[in-house]
Scaffold this active site. Structure first.
Site, short mmCIF file in Angstrom:
data_model
loop_
_atom_site.label_atom_id
_atom_site.label_comp_id
_atom_site.label_asym_id
_atom_site.label_seq_id
_atom_site.Cartn_x
_atom_site.Cartn_y
_atom_site.Cartn_z
N ARG A 43 36.51 33.13 37.00
CA ARG A 43 37.34 32.06 36.48
C ARG A 43 36.81 30.71 36.97
NH1 ARG A 43 43.89 31.33 37.23
NH2 ARG A 43 44.18 29.88 35.51
N GLY A 62 57.12 31.26 49.76
CA GLY A 62 55.95 31.78 50.44
C GLY A 62 55.03 32.51 49.47
N GLU A 83 42.15 33.68 44.21
CA GLU A 83 41.75 32.28 44.43
C GLU A 83 42.83 31.31 43.96
OE1 GLU A 83 38.19 29.07 43.46
OE2 GLU A 83 37.78 31.21 43.39
N ASN A 117 41.33 39.07 37.09
CA ASN A 117 41.54 37.99 36.12
C ASN A 117 41.81 38.53 34.73
OD1 ASN A 117 41.21 35.28 37.41
ND2 ASN A 117 39.31 36.18 38.12
#
Length: 291
Positions: A43, A62, A83, A117
């Site tokens: 990505r 959180g 990520e 992804n």
């Protein structure tokens, strides 16, 4: 997280770990300063507004789902999966995040990053195609191996890779979302890059649907008298040729063209690189050309 069929046992187990909550077994808190992104992350584009929304959620609740990290030689950790959560956590001002630590090879890291992804539908069609290409060029995967790894059909992988044959201007439209993968595949029916760009611009400007683009791509410019005299005399494709084209396309998972002339005909089979050609030769002959 729903998992695609076709994942290897090791990768499947890892996604079980990656679907646990912060309090789940095997997670630990890692300082954000010790984490670095993976430069080969499939990505490439992250929506800023969506990241800010996720950061707001992280401030309140959180990080619910831990990152997957692997140790690196510098003493820190590299992101395998998560990520987006990492970026949002930094925006939220967190100093540490929950993570699952795994010893993984470069190939496994690339597979997992791509699969995560794809399952989340976070990749645009170009990023998806580049991810498949990376597995093939960098790690020696065949299209069949990619298909099994990510749980998608061989024709779907081949069709995705075809998008990388588009001119850069058209690829930018696909990456931005102005053109869908369906639009892009219809535009690929044209052979001239300038015509592809012109049709892409017309599609974006006029908001054409895929069916309309397919019809426009099938229209050929009128030939001059000289061009007609030099062109081979092809007879119209009959039902048998259409059926053969569909059968070959399905069996080989790639674009097929059959051009039947009065005296001789041509069969054109698309391939992408030397490895893909070797794999095609192996499928056609049964001999082991690919390593």
């Amino acid at each position: 997280m729903a998992r695609k069929k076709g994942l290897g046992k090791g990768l499947d187990a890892l996604f079980e770990d990656n679907s646990t909550s912060v309090s789940g077994q095997g997670t630990e808190l890692i300082k954000i300063s010790e984490i670095e992104p993976n430069k080969n992350q499939p990505r490439r584009d992250f929506d800023q507004a969506a990241l800010e929304q996720l950061a707001d959620s992280i401030r309140e609740h959180g990080v619910i789902q831990p990152l997957v990290l692997r140790p690196i030689g510098t003493g820190g950790y590299q992101i395998v999966a998560g990520e987006r959560r990492y970026r949002a956590s930094r925006m939220a001002g967190l100093s540490e995040v929950p993570a699952v630590i795994r010893e993984l090879s470069d190939t496994e890291t690339m597979e997992i990053a791509l699969i995560e992804n794809l399952q989340r539908e976070d990749l645009n069609p170009v990023e998806e195609a580049l991810g498949y290409q990376e597995l093939m060029n960098q790690y020696g995967f065949t299209q069949d191996a990619v298909s099994k790894s990510v749980g998608k059909s061989r024709p779907a992988i081949a069709n995705s890779l075809r998008l990388l044959n588009l001119p850069d201007e058209v690829i930018r439209y696909v990456k931005s979302g102005d053109l869908s993968a369906g639009h892009a595949r219809a535009i690929l029916a044209l052979e001239n890059p300038d015509e592809m760009v012109a049709l892409a611009e017309k599609t974006v400007k006029e908001g054409l649907n895929v069916r309309a683009v397919e019809k426009l791509a099938k229209k050929k410019p009128k030939e001059t008298t000289e061009e007609k005299s030099q062109a081979p005399e092809f007879v119209p494709k009959d039902k048998f040729l259409s059926e053969m084209k569909l059968a070959l396309t399905s069996a080989l998972g790639r674009k097929i063209e059959i051009e039947k002339g009065k005296k001789k005909s041509r069969l054109v089979i698309e391939f992408y690189d030397d490895k893909d050609l070797a794999e095609l030769a192996e499928r056609l002959t049964g001999d082991g050309f690919s390593s």
